[in-house]
Design a protein around this motif. Structure first.
Motif, mmCIF file in Angstrom:
data_model
loop_
_atom_site.group_PDB
_atom_site.id
_atom_site.type_symbol
_atom_site.label_atom_id
_atom_site.label_comp_id
_atom_site.label_asym_id
_atom_site.label_seq_id
_atom_site.Cartn_x
_atom_site.Cartn_y
_atom_site.Cartn_z
ATOM 1 N N PRO A 134 0.819 -1.232 0.017
ATOM 2 C CA PRO A 134 -0.079 -0.164 -0.114
ATOM 3 C C PRO A 134 0.877 1.260 -0.076
ATOM 4 O O PRO A 134 2.031 1.338 0.469
ATOM 5 C CB PRO A 134 -0.807 -0.129 1.286
ATOM 6 C CG PRO A 134 0.157 -0.947 2.187
ATOM 7 C CD PRO A 134 0.898 -1.886 1.385
ATOM 8 N N PRO A 135 0.231 2.411 -0.722
ATOM 9 C CA PRO A 135 1.088 3.670 -0.421
ATOM 10 C C PRO A 135 1.150 4.074 0.951
ATOM 11 O O PRO A 135 0.309 3.944 1.843
ATOM 12 C CB PRO A 135 0.413 4.570 -1.364
ATOM 13 C CG PRO A 135 -1.041 3.880 -1.512
ATOM 14 C CD PRO A 135 -1.022 2.507 -1.383
ATOM 15 N N ASN A 136 2.221 4.818 1.201
ATOM 16 C CA ASN A 136 2.454 5.336 2.385
ATOM 17 C C ASN A 136 2.385 4.368 3.765
ATOM 18 O O ASN A 136 1.769 4.680 4.831
ATOM 19 C CB ASN A 136 1.352 6.494 2.956
ATOM 20 C CG ASN A 136 1.310 7.599 1.651
ATOM 21 O OD1 ASN A 136 0.451 7.766 0.958
ATOM 22 N ND2 ASN A 136 2.574 8.274 1.672
ATOM 23 N N ALA A 137 3.063 3.198 3.367
ATOM 24 C CA ALA A 137 2.988 2.144 4.296
ATOM 25 C C ALA A 137 3.647 2.668 5.560
ATOM 26 O O ALA A 137 4.723 3.213 5.339
ATOM 27 C CB ALA A 137 3.590 0.930 3.922
ATOM 28 N N PRO A 138 3.550 2.098 6.745
ATOM 29 C CA PRO A 138 4.372 2.562 7.977
ATOM 30 C C PRO A 138 5.798 1.839 7.889
ATOM 31 O O PRO A 138 6.759 2.647 8.161
ATOM 32 C CB PRO A 138 3.609 1.721 9.050
ATOM 33 C CG PRO A 138 2.908 0.798 8.627
ATOM 34 C CD PRO A 138 2.474 1.085 7.467
ATOM 35 N N LEU A 139 5.966 0.818 7.168
ATOM 36 C CA LEU A 139 7.315 0.219 6.974
ATOM 37 C C LEU A 139 7.360 -0.375 5.490
ATOM 38 O O LEU A 139 6.363 -0.993 4.950
ATOM 39 C CB LEU A 139 7.580 -0.837 7.669
ATOM 40 C CG LEU A 139 7.636 -0.702 9.370
ATOM 41 C CD1 LEU A 139 7.940 -1.921 10.019
ATOM 42 C CD2 LEU A 139 8.912 0.277 9.626
ATOM 43 N N ALA A 215 6.494 5.578 -1.238
ATOM 44 C CA ALA A 215 6.478 6.484 -0.116
ATOM 45 C C ALA A 215 6.146 5.760 1.225
ATOM 46 O O ALA A 215 5.222 6.304 1.760
ATOM 47 C CB ALA A 215 5.590 7.753 -0.452
ATOM 48 N N PRO A 216 6.751 4.911 1.407
ATOM 49 C CA PRO A 216 6.697 4.400 2.918
ATOM 50 C C PRO A 216 7.380 5.380 3.794
ATOM 51 O O PRO A 216 8.240 6.191 3.617
ATOM 52 C CB PRO A 216 7.671 3.086 2.915
ATOM 53 C CG PRO A 216 8.716 3.372 1.765
ATOM 54 C CD PRO A 216 7.957 4.087 1.084
ATOM 55 N N ARG A 217 6.824 5.249 5.170
ATOM 56 C CA ARG A 217 7.393 6.325 6.230
ATOM 57 C C ARG A 217 8.879 5.788 6.650
ATOM 58 O O ARG A 217 9.743 6.878 7.233
ATOM 59 C CB ARG A 217 6.478 6.387 7.507
ATOM 60 C CG ARG A 217 5.151 7.004 6.972
ATOM 61 C CD ARG A 217 4.288 6.952 8.343
ATOM 62 N NE ARG A 217 3.581 5.776 8.637
ATOM 63 C CZ ARG A 217 2.992 5.724 9.430
ATOM 64 N NH1 ARG A 217 2.405 6.801 10.379
ATOM 65 N NH2 ARG A 217 2.298 4.291 9.910
#
Length: 289
Positions: A134-139, A215-217
């Motif tokens: 998924p986009p913007n995954a935590p890891l 774009a993961p965090r």
């Protein structure tokens, strides 16, 4: 007669079933298990010699007079399995950068990687391993080069590697489908050999672009290869602290190195280090809004 029978019995025990002569015998024409000796008066035919050009004959004659070896033929450019000539290393790296930069979505990047022909690994691998999640995954977990299970299935962190990853995630409040997953290279090197420096440099733009698009965090580098590719050779970030990775077009992103999930089988020390790193990662995610 007794000695001859004993010799035949010995040949039978050794599995000898064909008489070897000075002439080659095609046993496909003479029947299964059959052989025929050539007649004693049969003339020996010399083996045919390959045709030589005038230049080749001249060079052979000159070499015979001087004793100097005949120089080898020039080496042809590197080609893929389909016969296409590969560009030089610099051209391949630049082409990978251009192709990766033109991809504006994960699906476009997938298509670009599957069609990319300037890396010889693509011609020997069964599947292209494309980063997913998924986009913007935590890891985002980045593993080593694809192993045999991943290459056969085309799925990142599959087979035994995937089973061990699920084992790591089981006691944590983190599901696999919440993570972005990738391999350091999109293609498995033949036989699972270590990838060359040139292969790493060609594949790096695709990995960097995947991080930018998903774009993961935070990044978790599972193993030595992704750490070397993204942070540079000789860089060993601590496994209990975050480093900062600067990506073109993305800015800075926190990154941490961890042993690969397959290292769970290596030793108690490896298992302890993996769990300590995971606990620190989970604490960071809980404390970061």
């Amino acid at each position: 007669m007794h000695d001859a029978l004993s010799l035949l019995r010995l040949y039978t025990e050794w599995g000898v079933d064909t008489a070897v002569t000075d002439h080659a015998t095609d046993h496909r024409q003479s029947g299964a298990g059959a052989f025929r000796l050539p007649p004693a008066h049969a003339p020996r035919t010399p083996a045919p010699q390959p045709a030589r050009t005038a230049a080749g004959a001249a060079s052979s004659t000159a070499a015979g007079r001087t004793g100097a070896p005949i120089p080898p033929a020039p080496v042809a450019p590197t080609t893929q399995g389909d016969g296409a000539t590969l560009p030089s290393l610099g051209e391949s790296i630049e082409l990978a950068r251009q192709v990766a930069a033109q991809a504006t979505t994960p699906d476009a990047l997938r298509h670009a990687m599957e069609q990319f022909g300037a890396c010889s690994l693509r011609g020997t691998a069964m599947h292209t391993l494309v980063p997913s999640g998924p986009p913007n995954a935590p890891l985002m977990l980045i593993g080593e080069a694809p192993d045999a299970d991943e290459d056969r299935s085309g799925v990142v962190f599959s087979g035994l590697c995937g089973t061990l990853l699920d084992t790591l995630l089981a006691p944590l409040p983190l599901e696999r489908d919440q993570l972005a997953l990738a391999t350091a290279l999109p293609w498995r090197p033949p036989g699972g050999r270590p990838p060359s420096d040139a292969e790493q440099r060609i594949c790096l733009p695709f990995l960097q672009r995947a991080i930018t698009l998903l774009a993961p965090r935070r990044l978790v580098l599972c193993g030595r290869l992704p750490t070397t590719m993204l942070l540079g050779a000789g860089t060993t970030p601590p496994r209990r602290d975050w480093a900062v990775l600067e990506l073109p077009g993305h800015g800075s992103i926190p990154v941490i190195a961890m042993r690969h999930p397959l290292q769970l089988r290596a030793s108690p020390t490896a298992r302890r280090e993996i769990w300590q790193t995971l606990m620190m990662v989970m604490k960071t995610l809980r404390d970061t809004p």
